[in-house]
Scaffold this active site. Structure first.
Site, PDB file in Angstrom:
ATOM      1  N   ARG A 107       7.454  -7.775  28.769  1.00  0.00           N
ATOM      2  CA  ARG A 107       6.559  -6.954  27.958  1.00  0.00           C
ATOM      3  C   ARG A 107       6.187  -7.713  26.688  1.00  0.00           C
ATOM      4  NH1 ARG A 107       3.088  -2.689  28.290  1.00  0.00           N
ATOM      5  NH2 ARG A 107       3.522  -1.034  26.797  1.00  0.00           N
ATOM      6  N   THR A 384      -4.488  -1.939  35.266  1.00  0.00           N
ATOM      7  CA  THR A 384      -3.203  -2.618  35.333  1.00  0.00           C
ATOM      8  C   THR A 384      -3.123  -2.992  36.790  1.00  0.00           C
ATOM      9  OG1 THR A 384      -2.226  -1.310  33.579  1.00  0.00           O
ATOM     10  CG2 THR A 384      -0.686  -2.159  35.182  1.00  0.00           C
ATOM     11  N   THR A 402      -0.094  -6.166  33.157  1.00  0.00           N
ATOM     12  CA  THR A 402      -1.320  -5.574  32.623  1.00  0.00           C
ATOM     13  C   THR A 402      -1.812  -6.268  31.362  1.00  0.00           C
ATOM     14  OG1 THR A 402      -2.292  -3.443  31.969  1.00  0.00           O
ATOM     15  CG2 THR A 402      -0.101  -3.911  31.134  1.00  0.00           C
ATOM     16  N   SER A 455       6.216   1.438  27.393  1.00  0.00           N
ATOM     17  CA  SER A 455       5.341   1.351  28.567  1.00  0.00           C
ATOM     18  C   SER A 455       5.642   2.486  29.532  1.00  0.00           C
ATOM     19  CB  SER A 455       5.600   0.015  29.264  1.00  0.00           C
ATOM     20  OG  SER A 455       4.895  -0.053  30.481  1.00  0.00           O
ATOM     21  N   SER A 456       4.693   2.723  30.440  1.00  0.00           N
ATOM     22  CA  SER A 456       4.952   3.656  31.548  1.00  0.00           C
ATOM     23  C   SER A 456       5.068   2.913  32.876  1.00  0.00           C
ATOM     24  CB  SER A 456       3.807   4.668  31.668  1.00  0.00           C
ATOM     25  OG  SER A 456       3.681   5.404  30.484  1.00  0.00           O
ATOM     26  N   GLY A 477      -1.741   3.842  33.518  1.00  0.00           N
ATOM     27  CA  GLY A 477      -1.331   4.334  32.203  1.00  0.00           C
ATOM     28  C   GLY A 477      -0.261   5.400  32.332  1.00  0.00           C
TER      29      GLY A 477
END
Ligand code: DON
Length: 572
Positions: A107, A384, A402, A455-456, A477
């Site tokens: 990330r 993404t 993403t 993040s998801s 998302g």
């Protein structure tokens, strides 16, 4: 055709036609649905060319991690709206032989100069443009570091070898599918504002892209070649780093060379939970995906979803009640674990799920305003991409990465040929103010130097009796968690084959706004029943694109999501 209409049409086709007989998509030959029995390895991605890259690596003796890394670099070339080296993501890796499941967190991080109110004006109002479309919208990219770490620890081939197909695609070019042309033509207004982006992604004569035209990226080919030859530090400390910082600083950005130099991917234990007879392994914080997928499954485990039936008002009601409770907790308790003590164990415990389940009536919706984060005792144009790979040695990879929005911040690195993310928008710019996905947050996800934004993304591997069973995940998302949940439930509770499980209409509840968002394809009777229980139901565009693999006694089966016309499952 709109995405929704094309989904409805594809679903109808899927219901009426034996899968093997489905006509190929118009642009690239028919390699989309391959649920043939007896296959012993499988690659499913959102782009046919990337799937081919992965399959060829497996065919040449590479393992699933080699293929996954090769796909990651290939998507950065053929699908620049989300495939990237200027963004970040998460990879979950399961090795049956050693019975280990691990994950790589690559990330993005906030630059050292970032601060809590950086996206607010003097009156404390959030400036959306700043967190989405400025040089400060970008977090320090993690993709190159993450891919290299995965390859070094779990792959078998050299970086040079797995990057070769991406370099070729960037250098020689490829015939673009309709989706690629539509994406760039449709984003012209935003992307052409950036001179560098216009030069890289649009034709000199200013005409629109048409499917079938060849798209070449010589600057990106040169960047990828430098990384392949010099290793990942090239991106963080070499010529590429110079180009990146020069571009951002020319646009007034705060990121520095030291930020790039300090970036490190992190290997983490995934979140583990159980659902019925299955083990669930999914991404731990700084993604909220793993925690909430386990939390929601825990809430559902003691009800008979199979009997309620897929797409029934009863099952959708129960699932949406469980979803909204999890999203309420997300707003308070989830963030980067290096900065905030995320109560993972409490949130994923069966006891807490029982407590939450006891609040749910099977007759009546709970208004979202009556729900808040629980009391834990501590101990759209968006893109993404997710892909799944599994090989015959027992290795499986679920990867989601993403730039955040389609084409990220829209700023491309001059002389290096790639787009930068706008992941900083995933931080909570101000407590209680929703981000682009309508998600709110507070202290746990406030901007802080060096911190990873929440993040998801939910790359997930489900195992049964120690064997890899389902490899899944999705873009979308805030909808990623519920999309992935839906695929898992469709397979486990409703016995669907993997293609049906990823194709079936989806629904989503994220607590706020107080609504069940549905795709096209649910019966009006179901919607009326849900409304009579007190739910607000809104039909909106298609959600997610879950490229998934199911492994059972029939072999390896790929489910390519019809919501992306370039989706492609290829088996060996
Ligand atoms: O990390 C996240 O949760 C978001 N940045 C993901 C964005 C996304 O999935 C956009 N897509 N469809």
């Amino acid at each position: 055709m709109s995405e929704r209409k094309s989904l409805a049409l594809t679903c109808l086709l899927l219901m009426l036609t034996p899968l093997a007989a489905i006509a190929s998509p118009p642009i690239i030959e028919g390699e989309r649905f391959h649920p043939e029995p007896g296959q012993h390895a499988m690659v499913v991605t959102s782009h046919t060319l990337a799937s081919r890259v992965g399959r060829d690596i497996l065919r040449d003796g590479g393992n699933a991690v080699d293929a996954a890394v090769a796909i990651g670099f290939a998507l950065a070339v053929v699908q620049p709206r989300s495939g990237n080296i200027g963004g970040g993501g998460f990879m979950v890796i399961s090795d049956e032989k050693s019975d280990q499941v691990t994950s790589i967190d690559y990330r993005e991080t906030a630059p050292a100069g970032a601060f809590e109110t950086m996206f607010q004006d003097d009156e404390g109002n959030v400036i959306e443009e700043a967190s989405r479309f400025s040089a400060n919208a970008s977090g320090v990219p993690g993709t190159v570091s993450g891919m290299a770490m995965a390859l070094e620890r779990y792959g078998s081939m050299s970086l040079d070898r797995v990057m070769a197909p991406a370099i070729r695609l960037a250098h020689d070019g490829f015939a673009i599918p309709q989706r690629f042309a539509d994406g760039l033509n449709g984003s012209r207004e935003r992307l052409e504002k950036q001179e560098g982006t216009r030069r890289l992604f649009y034709k000199a004569d200013g005409s629109n892209w048409r499917a079938g035209e060849v798209f070449r990226q010589p600057e990106l080919a040169a960047t990828l070649t430098r990384i392949a030859q010099n290793g990942p530090r090239e991106f963080y400390e070499g010529e590429t780093a110079d180009h990146l910082i020069e571009t951002l600083q020319a646009h007034g950005g705060i990121m520095t060379r030291a930020d790039l130099k300090d970036y490190r991917a992190i290997e983490r234990a995934p979140v583990h939970g159980t659902y019925r007879d299955y083990d669930i392994y999914a991404m731990a914080p700084p993604s909220s995906g793993g925690v909430h997928i386990v939390q929601i499954l825990n809430m559902l485990e003691n009800d008979d979803l199979t009997r309620m039936g897929h797409g029934s008002a009863a099952s959708m009601h129960l699932m949406s009640e469980a979803m909204r409770r999890a999203y309420a907790d997300r707003s308070k308790y989830l963030g980067d674990p290096a900065f905030f003590d995320v109560p993972v164990e409490a949130l994923t415990s069966k006891d807490y799920a029982r407590e939450l389940r006891a609040q749910i009536s099977l007759e009546k919706a709970t208004p979202s305003e009556a729900i808040g984060p629980g009391n834990i005792t501590p101990y759209e144009s968006n893109e993404t991409t997710h892909y799944s790979v599994a090989d015959d040695s027992g290795l499986a990879v679920a990867n989601t990465y993403t730039l955040n929005f389609s084409y990220g911040s829209g700023i491309a690195v001059d002389k290096a040929g790639f787009l930068l993310n706008n992941e900083m928008d995933d931080f909570s710019a101000k407590p209680g103010v929703p981000n682009a996905f309508g998600l709110i947050g507070g202290e746990a996800n406030a901007v802080e130097p060096g911190k990873r934004m929440l993040s998801s993304m939910t790359p997930t591997i489900v195992k049964r009796d120690g064997r890899n069973f389902l490899i899944t995940g999705s873009p979308g998302g805030s909808r990623i968690i519920t999309t992935t949940l839906g695929v898992i439930s469709n397979v486990i509770d409703h016995g669907m084959n993997i293609q049906s499980a990823v194709s079936a209409p989806r629904f989503h509840d994220q607590w706020l706004p107080d609504e069940i968002r549905i795709e096209d394809g649910f019966s009006p009777d179901t919607v009326r029943l849900l409304e009579s229980m007190g739910h607000n139901v809104t039909q909106q565009s298609a959600m997610g694109a879950s490229q998934s693999i199911l492994i059972n006694d029939d072999g390896f089966q790929g489910g390519a999501d019809p919501r992306r016309e370039t989706s492609s499952a290829l088996g060996l």
